[in-house]
Design an enzyme around this catalytic site. Sequence first.
Site, PDB file in Angstrom:
ATOM      1  NE  ARG A 159      33.242  60.294  46.323  1.00 57.87           N
ATOM      2  CZ  ARG A 159      33.290  59.511  45.246  1.00 57.87           C
ATOM      3  NH1 ARG A 159      34.320  59.579  44.408  1.00 57.87           N
ATOM      4  NH2 ARG A 159      32.334  58.648  45.003  1.00 57.87           N
ATOM      5  CE  LYS A 176      21.733  60.026  45.468  1.00 58.18           C
ATOM      6  NZ  LYS A 176      22.695  59.191  44.751  1.00 58.18           N
TER       7      LYS A 176
END
Length: 495
Positions: A351, A277
Amino acid sequence: MEFSIKNTIPEKLKTGCIAAGVFESGKLSDAAKMLDDASNGHISRILDRGDMEGRKGSTLLLHDVPGIAAERVLLVGLGAEADFGEEAYLAAVNAASNSIRETGAKDAALYFTGILPKEKDISWNIFHAVLAVSEGLYRFDKLKSKPEKKKDPLKKLFIYAPEGEKDAEKALKQGRAVAEGVSFAKDLGNLPGNVCTPTYLAQTALEIAKEYKLDVRILEEKDMEALGMGALLSVTKGTVEPPKLIVLEYRGASKNRKPVVLVGKGITFDTGGISLKPGADMDEMKYDMCGAASVLGAIRSAAQMKLRLNIVAVVPSCENMPGGSATKPGDIVKSMSGQTIEVLNTDAEGRLILCDALTYVEKYEPEAVIDVATLTGACVIALGHVASGLYSNDEDLARELLDSGRKARDRAWQMPLWEDYQEQLKSNFADMANIGGRPGGSITAACFLSKYAANYHWAHLDVAGTAYRGGKHKGSTGRPVPLLCQFLMERADRS
Ligand code: BES
Ligand code: MN
Ligand code: ZN
């Protein structure tokens, strides 16, 4: 804060401060009227002088009012009577709680319950008063070496309910339990990544289990390997922190009733992994375990309320770090379900841990499964910080959750799970990719999860925009604990 119900008439209650409402026209609420009568018009004379106009959220503190047993009377503005609703009621509760805490009162009483917001009953009033006051009291300063010392002598708050109101005590208990669940979730969320590790979350679950006599099981990395949780394990590969899969079981109903299962994303820090990130605001990724915090908070509240329901909370937890052994973009992993996944972006890790947890919980033959996750930045773009994104493969379950969110003032908004979106998750090399591109990013994340939740009634809450606030008032919100608790309370009543 200790909350309790009182049904004493206002002028007779011996307390540090008694709060009663005044509408904008200068019209007194029933409680204020009684105080006025008992004081021979003392209050209306003050209003006539123009010292208090009843504007929403305004307050006026009076001392030693003749004929009144309380040391102080706090008049609280309710705004226009015609507009008096949820917002004005809660504004009054907040204004009262803030003003009372500035005084020296050690106990105080709120007499707002006679003036119901339209269509709200006494239970709603009491429940939300407790939640609102607790919200205002919350502080997270335990990691400051010298916490700011504010005078705050107020220890007891009485909430008025007319005598014989049989649901008042129940509403108070529920308010207390939910408020504690919210604070509990906030604390976990606010703790930094170097304190709140997967091991810390597991420890916390053990403490809940001990306090409320729940069954608890902590699965270690080797247990996950034995179960074939290749997706979950691919996320933890870059870190030295051991991953945990936390399972808490609360039994409040008969053995043969299937449980409601809550699954919470427990990434204790999300750097993005090899798909690193950007640096700005990366600290906020300590909040990536807020889904976990909310399901732990909710099961704790449910146990405290002794709900007649069976509940299981499951928290897959690890860190998402880059490192020499970290998963790389393009790596293909095999999930516990047998489906293979091409990890095109290691930052779409939520996920990956959730899909294995969703397969794991099949063994409970659940009545319903709800997962909660700070899953996508795209959900923040879609719904901002107001509503959580709701997805479900069952319309009845979706409606139930939307309704619970409205009642608890912790709203969700339903998003589509249409087959058309599955297209975006196609992979050339595996059964599916873990990302679906920028368009509809929150939706494709939910579509990914749906492939692992086909065997039961399932809903997914994307709380990336609602579980915490950034900026000046940075901090965890405790959402969606109120929504989850409301849902569980109603499921328990339904049986
Ligand atoms: N934890 C983040 C989602 C997130 C973003 C939560 C901002 C709160 C605020 C999640 O793991 C993530 O990184 N998602 C990616 C997915 C993308 C790579 C498909 C995202 O939203 O950018
Ligand atoms: Mn991520
Ligand atoms: Zn994440």
